[in-house]
Design a protein around this motif. Sequence first.
Motif, PDB file in Angstrom:
ATOM      1  N   THR A  77       0.828  -1.200   0.000  1.00  0.00           N
ATOM      2  CA  THR A  77       0.000   0.000   0.000  1.00  0.00           C
ATOM      3  C   THR A  77       0.866   1.255   0.000  1.00  0.00           C
ATOM      4  O   THR A  77       1.881   1.318   0.691  1.00  0.00           O
ATOM      5  N   THR A  88      -4.686   0.344  -7.236  1.00  0.00           N
ATOM      6  CA  THR A  88      -4.615  -1.093  -6.946  1.00  0.00           C
ATOM      7  C   THR A  88      -5.292  -1.901  -8.042  1.00  0.00           C
ATOM      8  O   THR A  88      -4.796  -2.958  -8.447  1.00  0.00           O
ATOM      9  N   SER A 142      -6.714  -1.658   0.165  1.00  0.00           N
ATOM     10  CA  SER A 142      -5.985  -2.178  -0.991  1.00  0.00           C
ATOM     11  C   SER A 142      -6.157  -3.682  -1.138  1.00  0.00           C
ATOM     12  O   SER A 142      -6.223  -4.208  -2.254  1.00  0.00           O
TER      13      SER A 142
END
Length: 220
Positions: A77, A88, A142
Amino acid sequence: MTSYYDQRGVGLIEVMVAILLLSIAVLGFSALQMRAINATDESLVRTKSLTLVRNLSEIMRAYPNAYVTGSATSFTTASPTATGAVSTVQAVMSSSATSTVTVDAKTIDITTSANGCLSTGTKQETVDSIVKTVPAQHCNMSQLAARDTLMAKKIAKDEDISMTVVTCPGTTTQAIQTQMCVIAAWNDTKAILSDSDANACATSNGVYKTDSHCLISEAY
């Protein structure tokens, strides 16, 4: 009697001409049927692709702040402004990951419920010195985005549709919610924007190439 002999074979010629005309008509009808079948198949694949593109666009909208760095099947992340950070969804779609991906050292595997970020129970966890009840499989933004993207990627693969997410041509890069283009392609068309690749969906400017089998949709 002379007239009778002169007409010998005329009936056979008429039959042969009729068969020839009928054959031409049947061949034309067969060609028309084949074109109709191909058009139906193309319409079906296009409808499936449009559904997948919409689903992927909704995933992007659901996780506007989910950004990571990394490649292959391992990501970490990051803030949207970090060097090398990408959405992402874009990272996972462009990666080699098919059913498993690692985000922040946590393995996300959509083939098993044990590592799928889906919880049927809860657990106690200390957060900022406070004990809280959290889902048994606690995943950050994420990781959740990676899971949903893998699901969309798997469905596309099962339908023999290739998908990718790229920055739309002419778009100014922003910190978050950058204008992105979701590309879905099928048959021999590649889900890329390229001037040099003859099988690319469109040119680098986003202009569809002749005889390409794909669609491009903007997402924010």
